[in-house]
Design a protein around this motif. Sequence first.
Motif, short mmCIF file in Angstrom:
data_model
loop_
_atom_site.label_atom_id
_atom_site.label_comp_id
_atom_site.label_asym_id
_atom_site.label_seq_id
_atom_site.Cartn_x
_atom_site.Cartn_y
_atom_site.Cartn_z
N ILE A 111 0.85 -1.34 -0.34
CA ILE A 111 0.31 -0.10 -0.22
C ILE A 111 1.07 1.14 -0.30
O ILE A 111 0.52 2.27 -0.50
CB ILE A 111 -1.09 -0.34 1.29
N ARG A 112 1.98 1.22 0.51
CA ARG A 112 3.14 2.29 1.38
C ARG A 112 3.15 2.84 -0.64
O ARG A 112 3.42 3.52 -0.44
CB ARG A 112 3.99 2.03 1.17
N ALA A 115 0.56 4.47 -2.19
CA ALA A 115 0.09 6.02 -1.95
C ALA A 115 1.17 6.47 -2.71
O ALA A 115 1.13 7.73 -2.89
CB ALA A 115 0.37 6.15 -0.14
N LEU A 118 0.44 7.81 -6.56
CA LEU A 118 -1.12 8.76 -6.06
C LEU A 118 0.36 10.32 -6.37
O LEU A 118 -0.23 10.48 -6.67
CB LEU A 118 -1.56 8.03 -5.26
N LEU A 119 0.85 10.14 -4.77
CA LEU A 119 1.56 11.70 -4.55
C LEU A 119 2.16 11.63 -6.01
O LEU A 119 2.19 13.37 -5.92
CB LEU A 119 2.69 11.11 -3.69
#
Length: 292
Positions: A111-112, A115, A118-119
Motif C-alpha cells: 500500500i505504501r 500511496a 498517487l502522490l
Amino acid sequence: MMTLLKSATNGWLDYTQHGKYAALLLAAILYLGYCLWKSKAARNGGKQPLFYLYAVLITLACICPVTAVILMKYQTAFYSYVWIWAAVPQTALIAWACTEFLYTLWREKSIRNVAVTLLLAGIVILSGNPVSDRTGSQLTQVETPREVLGQLSEYHLEESGETEYSLWAPKEILAAARAYSADIHPVYGRSIWDAALGSYSYDTYETWQEDLYLWMNHLEETGEPEYVRTEENTGERTIDFRTCLDSAAAAGVDYILLPGDLPEDTAEKLQETLGTDTERKTIAGYYLIKIR
C-alpha cells in the motif's frame, strides 16, 4: 541587474508552463529522497547521495531568484533564464527515479508504494501544462504578424512603388519581418531581447536602439507613453515618444507600428506629439505612422 532579477523572478513560473518536465523533476527529487532516506547507502555515504545532494542544491539555486541571478551572471549574462537549467542533471534524475520505482514495485507490492505513486502522479498532473503552450496560443499568433506585414508591404508599394522599407514596431512584428521578406529592414533584431541569439557575436546595439526597444516594450506592457531608464553611470533618464521619433527619423525609419489597443488618453498624447498634420492610420489592428 534589475533586468536579470526580473527574468529570474518570473523565470520559474514561465519554465513550468512548457510541459511536464519540471514536475517530473520535482517528483523524482522527492521520490529519490525518500528512497535514499530509508536505504543503507545514504547512511554509509557513497556517490549516489553526493550526486543527489548536488542535484537538489543546483535545482533550488535555479528556482530561487537570487541564486538564479548569480548563475545567469556566471554565464556572462548572455543567456536567458532557461539556460541555467543545463547545470541540473534532469534526465539522469528522472531516469534514476523511474528505475528505482519500477524495481521497488516489482520487488515488493504494498500500500505504501501505491500511496507514493498517487502522490507523485498528483504532482505531475497539478504542475505545468500537459503540452507546451507553443503548440496552442503561440501558433495562432504566428499568422497575425504576417498579416500585418503583408498589408503594410502592399500599402508601401502603392504609396512609393518600391518594396524596401525600414520598420520600427513591437517585437512580435520585427521577429517575423526578416523571415517574411528581406526587403523589410527592422530597426533592431531579435537579439536585442533574446541575448542568447547574439552570444557569440561582439556586435552590440547603440543606446538609441535600446531606447526604442525599451520604450516600445514598456508601451505594450503598461500602455504608458514614457519610460524611465536607469543606468549605472547617468542614473535615471526619461524616454518619451518625441525622443523616439527623433531617433527613428535620424535612422531613416519609414514606418512605425504601435499597438492598437492603447488607452484612449495614451493615444491622444501620442497624437499630440505627432501633431495635427499627421493622420493616424490603422493596419490590422496596429496604429501606422509614416515618417518619410
